[in-house]
Write a protein that holds these residues in place. Structure first.
Motif, mmCIF file in Angstrom:
data_model
loop_
_atom_site.group_PDB
_atom_site.id
_atom_site.type_symbol
_atom_site.label_atom_id
_atom_site.label_comp_id
_atom_site.label_asym_id
_atom_site.label_seq_id
_atom_site.Cartn_x
_atom_site.Cartn_y
_atom_site.Cartn_z
ATOM 1 N N ALA A 1 8.420 36.454 21.905
ATOM 2 C CA ALA A 1 9.216 37.027 22.976
ATOM 3 C C ALA A 1 8.995 38.530 23.074
ATOM 4 C CB ALA A 1 10.695 36.743 22.738
ATOM 5 N N PRO B 1 11.818 32.566 27.383
ATOM 6 C CA PRO B 1 12.557 32.953 26.169
ATOM 7 C C PRO B 1 12.864 34.445 26.105
ATOM 8 C CG PRO B 1 10.817 31.406 25.619
ATOM 9 C CD PRO B 1 10.600 31.800 27.053
ATOM 10 N N ARG C 1 15.763 35.177 28.466
ATOM 11 C CA ARG C 1 17.021 34.746 27.821
ATOM 12 C C ARG C 1 17.455 35.775 26.786
ATOM 13 N NH1 ARG C 1 19.404 29.975 27.362
ATOM 14 N NH2 ARG C 1 19.657 30.363 25.114
ATOM 15 N N GLN C 2 16.505 36.240 25.999
ATOM 16 C CA GLN C 2 16.819 37.211 24.947
ATOM 17 C C GLN C 2 17.402 38.486 25.534
ATOM 18 O OE1 GLN C 2 13.392 38.344 22.611
ATOM 19 N NE2 GLN C 2 14.612 38.726 20.786
#
Length: 265
Positions: free
Chosen positions: A2, A194, A197-198
């Motif tokens: 990520a 991802p 989202r992080q």
């Protein structure tokens, strides 16, 4: 892997704001006068209480010294539109991958505010994460390496130290390379889910609003998280491709896409 979560700035909207507009990826250039005209009309007439430009307003920006009383060119016309709009409502600007050299001098000249990427906007009791989006396209390894290079203070100092004409020539060559890549049918990396989202979790926000990919859509990131992609703008009456020009408008009732592409040149 990520993307690294950067420092996330925060901006709280005044209680008087009822409507906020987001635009990005207009890629304003002297070769596309219809797109400029549509943008100019929009900036003159939007009923929003604030406008957020999330990167790539310009096809290329070679330095704030391209604008001035002694430089009545396209860049100065763009600055004039920004300045006129900023006199009647707050205008916020975030760097994109094409106009990362926009500096505080231009912001001061126009009365606009430079935003960090990313920034959380607190509006109507919710937290909205704003970004240009290019830093999340981590699968494009070559671009990410280029991005690190050109965002470094040393590279920018060296480039801005070159004569204006030399910078214009370099920018023209890079634009030609970019256009050739588009015509080749090359596939561009999308935002890494991802990583998105992080960032949202770190910002305690539910929605990421971004541009860069030129793929306007809404994506479910699970657990109530989502990312909303802004439209690019391209209005060329002589081309067969459909015109594109959308504004994303945020109010207490949520997000709404507004199509401005039918504006007459």
């Amino acid at each position: 892997m990520a993307a690294t979560v950067p420092h996330i700035a925060e901006l709280t909207a005044p209680l008087s704001w009822r409507t906020v507009d987001f635009i990005s990826d207009l890629h304003l250039h002297i070769s596309e006068p219809a797109t400029f005209t549509a943008w100019q009309r929009y900036m003159q007439s939007t009923p929003a209480d604030a406008v957020f430009i999330l990167g790539d307003l310009f096809e290329v920006w070679i330095g704030d010294d391209a604008v001035g009383d002694d430089k009545p060119g396209f860049e100065s016309r763009c600055a004039q539109v920004l300045g006129q709009a900023a006199h009647r409502l707050p205008v916020f600007f975030m760097h994109g991958n094409r106009d990362f050299l926009v500096g505080q001098r231009l912001m001061d000249l126009c009365g606009a505010t430079l935003l960090d990427d990313p920034t959380v906007l607190v509006f109507e009791g919710a937290r909205w994460l704003l970004s240009h989006g290019d830093a999340l396209c981590i699968d494009d390894v070559d671009y990410m390496q280029f991005r690190r290079q050109v965002r470094s203070p040393q590279w920018q100092h060296d480039f801005l130290s070159k004569p204006l004409a030399e910078r214009q020539a370099i920018a023209s060559a890079l634009r030609q390379q970019s256009e050739a890549k588009k015509k080749s049918g090359a596939v561009y990396a999308d935002v890494d889910a991802p990583s998105a989202r992080q960032w949202l979790l770190a910002a305690n926000a539910g929605t990421l609003i971004h541009g860069h990919t030129h793929k306007p859509a809404e994506h479910d990131l699970l657990d109530g998280l989502r990312r909303v992609v802004l439209s690019d703008w391209h209005i060329a009456p002589d081309e067969a491709t459909a015109p594109r020009a959308e504004v994303m408008r945020l109010s207490a009732s949520g997000l709404q896409r507004i199509d401005l592409s039918r504006v007459s040149p």
